[in-house]
Structures are given as structure tokens and as C-alpha cells.
Design a protein around this motif. Structure first.
Motif, PDB file in Angstrom:
ATOM      1  N   UNK A   2       0.812  -1.216   0.000  1.00 47.42           N
ATOM      2  CA  UNK A   2       0.000   0.000   0.000  1.00 47.42           C
ATOM      3  C   UNK A   2       0.847   1.268   0.000  1.00 47.42           C
ATOM      4  N   UNK A   3       1.947   1.287   0.738  1.00 58.11           N
ATOM      5  CA  UNK A   3       2.782   2.489   0.744  1.00 58.11           C
ATOM      6  C   UNK A   3       3.418   2.719  -0.626  1.00 58.11           C
ATOM      7  N   UNK A   4       3.716   1.635  -1.330  1.00 59.09           N
ATOM      8  CA  UNK A   4       4.286   1.744  -2.682  1.00 59.09           C
ATOM      9  C   UNK A   4       3.221   2.279  -3.637  1.00 59.09           C
ATOM     10  N   UNK A   5       2.013   1.747  -3.532  1.00 61.52           N
ATOM     11  CA  UNK A   5       0.912   2.207  -4.373  1.00 61.52           C
ATOM     12  C   UNK A   5       0.592   3.681  -4.107  1.00 61.52           C
ATOM     13  N   UNK A   6       0.576   4.063  -2.841  1.00 60.26           N
ATOM     14  CA  UNK A   6       0.270   5.456  -2.507  1.00 60.26           C
ATOM     15  C   UNK A   6       1.315   6.411  -3.062  1.00 60.26           C
ATOM     16  N   UNK A   7       2.581   5.995  -3.015  1.00 58.07           N
ATOM     17  CA  UNK A   7       3.630   6.823  -3.604  1.00 58.07           C
ATOM     18  C   UNK A   7       3.431   6.952  -5.112  1.00 58.07           C
TER      19      UNK A   7
END
Length: 240
Positions: free
Chosen positions: A109-114
């Protein structure tokens, strides 16, 4: 519209899919929980077949530096080549689906949000090995109406997702029609139809269980039970 080549899916053949196409933002409450915009038409992206994790193949691996989330989804296993399908042709759409499976679309999720913030592709956030646990193949006859089943997912026996597919914003004929006008769907391809609300994090040591209920009755072949373990790889995700 072109529709050719009947296929016969087996568990081993799922990993030979030419592609896995995933529908995003197909349940209104899930859109709201991620503060995303509601799409005017089906929105889709790809996961690599190498992300598929078949029953009994081991745990989901959490890469270091990744905030790992689960998303339970109904998967379609395509049995015939589909190209330029008209969404109004519901019979052809459903005839092209050979079987079903349950899936968990694991997401960094943190990768997607970035990626969302910076306008970058989502490939890394969706594409790690083990990021697509699948159930056994579900015969088509076991799901008479794919728009009227209950999907659920638990983490350590606590229910986190539990909703009906009747809440889909875009139904299967529209999904297959829109995808097939962009890219030909081949026999053996897999289409994920979107996740309902309740997505959230898992960490090493957690155990996810997911399934399908029809009329309150559990569908045995749809059961998924998979643990989460931490990666021992040297890879550590850092922002682009």
C-alpha cells in the motif's frame, strides 16, 4: 467481436496465464475508504502471473519496507479468446468464463500510494512474488449467479471483509467488454473483479482465511488459508 479457442483450466495452468487483469475501484465503499475517485468506466491494471500463489505453495512473503494489505476478490478464469466483446451480449460474456476462483490481491500500500502521488505505474505495488494467493478452481456450476455471492476475509480469525458481489459497480459483461476492447483476453487468462470494503494491513505471523458463501453456505473449494512471512531477501523498498 471474436471469441475462439475453448480452454480447460487446471491448477498448474493458472500460472501459465498470459496475463492477470485486475479491476480497481469496483465497490463504492472501498473507493471511499481509500479516498479514491469513483471511475466513470472500468479501471484496470495488470499483475504478473509470477505473483500467483497456489494452494499449498507456502506463505505470502512481505518484502522489507512494504506496508502489506489484503484485498479479497472473485476471479474469472477465461476459457475462450475474447476480443471486442459488446457488453450487451451477456450470453457470450458468461460463456467465455470457464470457471472461477477466489483470490487475494496483495498490495504494497505504501508503494501504491507513492505511485499515485507521483503519477507512476503501480507495477511494483502489485507485482511481488506470492502477491496473488488463489483458491482451488471453482466449477462454473457451483456459482449460478456470480453477482450474488458473499466474499469474506479474516485475519487471525477476525472478520475484516464480508460483502456481496451484488455491490459491484461494473458487472462482468461490462468488465470483459471494456478489457477486450483494449487487449485481447486469451484462454487461461485471469480477471479479478474488484474488492469490497475492509481492506487493511497484515504483518508476518498473521494468517489470512478467505472464502465464498452462497445462501449462507460455505463453498469448500473457494477456501484460502495462507500465512504471512517476512522476506529474507536483500531487497528493501525505498521511495523512487
Amino acid at each position: 467481436m471474436v471469441l475462439l479457442q475453448r480452454g480447460i483450466a487446471t491448477m498448474a495452468s493458472l500460472k501459465k496465464a498470459s496475463k492477470v487483469v485486475c479491476i480497481g475501484r469496483n465497490y463504492a465503499d472501498h473507493i471511499a475508504e481509500l479516498n479514491s475517485a469513483r471511475p466513470k468506466q472500468p479501471f484496470f491494471f495488470l499483475k504478473p502471473p509470477s505473483s500467483i500463489l497456489l494452494p499449498g505453495e507456502g506463505p505470502v512473503i512481505q518484502p522489507r519496507g512494504v506496508n502489506l494489505h489484503y484485498e479479497v476478490e472473485l476471479a474469472l478464469v477465461i476459457g475462450k479468446q475474447i476480443k471486442n466483446l459488446d457488453e450487451s451480449d451477456e450470453k457470450t460474456a458468461f460463456d467465455s468464463v470457464e470457471s472461477y476462483a477466489l483470490s487475494i490481491d496483495m498490495t504494497a500500500r505504501n508503494v501504491q500510494n507513492e505511485a499515485k502521488r507521483k503519477g507512476l505505474p503501480w507495477d511494483i505495488s502489485k507485482g511481488f512474488d506470492t502477491f496473488l494467493p488463489l483458491s482451488k478452481i471453482i466449477e462454473k456450476s457451483a456459482i449460478p449467479d456470480p453477482h450474488n455471492i458473499e466474499l469474506y476475509l479474516t485475519v487471525n480469525d477476525e472478520v475484516h471483509q464480508n460483502d456481496s458481489t451484488e455491490l459491484m459497480l461494473f458487472r462482468i459483461p461490462r468488465i470483459l467488454g471494456d478489457i477486450s476492447k483494449v487487449m485481447t483476453l486469451e484462454a487461461g487468462d485471469i480477471v479479478l473483479t474488484g474488492t469490497p470494503k475492509g481492506v487493511g494491513p497484515v504483518v508476518p505471523g498473521d494468517v489470512m482465511r478467505a472464502g465464498i458463501k452462497i445462501g449462507g453456505k460455505e463453498l469448500e473449494e473457494a477456501r484460502i488459508e495462507v500465512a504471512v512471512e517476512e522476506s529474507t531477501s536483500s531487497y528493501v523498498y525505498t521511495e523512487t
